[in-house]
Scaffold this motif. Structure first.
Motif, mmCIF file in Angstrom:
data_model
loop_
_atom_site.group_PDB
_atom_site.id
_atom_site.type_symbol
_atom_site.label_atom_id
_atom_site.label_comp_id
_atom_site.label_asym_id
_atom_site.label_seq_id
_atom_site.Cartn_x
_atom_site.Cartn_y
_atom_site.Cartn_z
ATOM 1 N N TYR A 61 -1.014 -13.329 -5.457
ATOM 2 C CA TYR A 61 -2.055 -14.261 -5.933
ATOM 3 C C TYR A 61 -3.430 -13.608 -5.961
ATOM 4 C CZ TYR A 61 -4.933 -18.497 -6.162
ATOM 5 O OH TYR A 61 -5.842 -19.470 -6.514
ATOM 6 N N ARG A 62 -3.712 -12.757 -4.987
ATOM 7 C CA ARG A 62 -5.031 -12.109 -4.913
ATOM 8 C C ARG A 62 -5.023 -10.690 -5.480
ATOM 9 N NH1 ARG A 62 -8.102 -15.580 -2.137
ATOM 10 N NH2 ARG A 62 -7.084 -16.968 -0.635
ATOM 11 N N GLY A 63 -3.981 -10.345 -6.207
ATOM 12 C CA GLY A 63 -3.937 -9.047 -6.860
ATOM 13 C C GLY A 63 -3.030 -8.050 -6.163
ATOM 14 N N ARG A 64 -3.054 -6.863 -6.683
ATOM 15 C CA ARG A 64 -2.153 -5.804 -6.224
ATOM 16 C C ARG A 64 -2.648 -5.169 -4.936
ATOM 17 N NH1 ARG A 64 0.874 -1.584 -10.080
ATOM 18 N NH2 ARG A 64 1.769 -0.193 -8.523
ATOM 19 N N THR A 65 -1.715 -4.925 -4.013
ATOM 20 C CA THR A 65 -1.997 -4.216 -2.771
ATOM 21 C C THR A 65 -0.885 -3.201 -2.541
ATOM 22 O OG1 THR A 65 -0.752 -5.743 -1.365
ATOM 23 C CG2 THR A 65 -3.066 -6.300 -1.805
ATOM 24 N N GLU A 66 -1.033 -2.387 -1.522
ATOM 25 C CA GLU A 66 0.025 -1.436 -1.184
ATOM 26 C C GLU A 66 1.294 -2.191 -0.797
ATOM 27 O OE1 GLU A 66 0.891 2.252 1.942
ATOM 28 O OE2 GLU A 66 -1.093 1.320 1.838
ATOM 29 N N ARG A 67 1.134 -3.312 -0.124
ATOM 30 C CA ARG A 67 2.289 -4.085 0.341
ATOM 31 C C ARG A 67 3.093 -4.675 -0.803
ATOM 32 N NH1 ARG A 67 2.108 -10.170 2.817
ATOM 33 N NH2 ARG A 67 4.039 -10.159 4.025
ATOM 34 N N ASN A 68 2.406 -5.259 -1.806
ATOM 35 C CA ASN A 68 3.119 -5.993 -2.863
ATOM 36 C C ASN A 68 3.293 -5.201 -4.155
ATOM 37 O OD1 ASN A 68 0.737 -6.127 -4.396
ATOM 38 N ND2 ASN A 68 0.192 -8.160 -3.660
ATOM 39 N N ALA A 69 3.059 -3.902 -4.136
ATOM 40 C CA ALA A 69 3.073 -3.082 -5.354
ATOM 41 C C ALA A 69 4.370 -3.202 -6.135
ATOM 42 C CB ALA A 69 2.798 -1.620 -5.002
ATOM 43 N N ALA A 70 5.500 -3.365 -5.437
ATOM 44 C CA ALA A 70 6.793 -3.447 -6.133
ATOM 45 C C ALA A 70 6.862 -4.652 -7.060
ATOM 46 C CB ALA A 70 7.937 -3.507 -5.121
ATOM 47 N N MET A 71 6.102 -5.712 -6.758
ATOM 48 C CA MET A 71 6.117 -6.910 -7.602
ATOM 49 C C MET A 71 5.530 -6.639 -8.986
ATOM 50 S SD MET A 71 5.104 -10.071 -5.091
ATOM 51 C CE MET A 71 5.566 -11.291 -6.318
#
Length: 216
Positions: A61-71
């Motif tokens: 929801y708040r954009g791309r991060t290292e954690r959620n990059a696969a999404m």
């Protein structure tokens, strides 16, 4: 139209669709996990859709991060995250590359390799409880962050594969609010499950966490 063999992996186009179309279509599909001790197979009975940057309930929801990059990567890959400092959860990435969305695989029925799943879930009181909930599913199938980004369409001896399986008839597919989601995303009816299946986890509404207060 010819029938698709149950053991055929789902293709990339299956996942390259709106997440609210993919989610209910994942019910009844077979998830295969190859572990060093042997394979475990599971029939999906409960899932939830998360629509990326347009969904307050999504990790993206708040954009791309290292954690959620696969999404944000290609559809048909795994997104695995760690929650509450204790549990892993497995998601299938959907939609076009660069537009994050995914389906949380919430629960399922172990079809084979039950002894391997039970060894990882010794507190399960029955076979129905082995993968009844997203953390239990991940634990039973030995899923952790090392599987983040895994291709779910590869087949063969890949660590994770989603096969065509046997989808339920439309009259058995139910939907309602997602478990534990609060705020603006609380009422999206994007949790889908197979009606009457004993492996489906109970619905729990969001309960805000209270901040600890010091005595005065």
């Amino acid at each position: 139209m010819t029938d698709v063999p149950e053991r055929m992996p789902l293709n990339r186009d299956f996942f390259d669709r709106p997440v609210v179309d993919v989610a209910p279509d994942l019910l009844g599909r077979t998830l295969v996990r190859h572990t060093p001790d042997g394979p475990i197979e599971l029939r999906l009975t409960e899932v939830e859709a998360y629509d990326g940057e347009g969904d307050p309930g999504s990790h993206a929801y708040r954009g791309r991060t290292e954690r959620n990059a696969a999404m944000f990567g290609p559809p048909g890959h795994a997104y695995v995250y760690f929650i509450y400092g204790m549990w892993f959860s497995l998601n299938a990435v959907c939609g076009p590359e660069g537009r994050a969305s995914g389906v949380l695989l919430r629960a399922g029925e172990i079809l084979s390799g039950a002894h391997l799943a039970a060894a990882r879930r010794p507190k399960a009181r029955s076979a129905h409880e082995l993968a009844k909930g997203p953390a239990r599913l991940a634990t039973a199938l030995a899923i952790d962050r090392t599987l983040d980004g895994t291709d779910l369409c590869r087949g063969g001896d890949a660590p994770l594969t989603l096969l065509h399986g046997t989808p339920p008839t439309p009259d058995r597919v139910c939907n309602g609010p997602r478990t534990g989601v609060g705020g603006d995303g609380a009422h999206h009816p994007w949790r889908y499950w197979i009606d009457g299946d004993p492996t489906v986890s109970p619905y729990r509404r969001h309960v805000p966490r209270r901040r600890a207060t010091s005595a005065t």
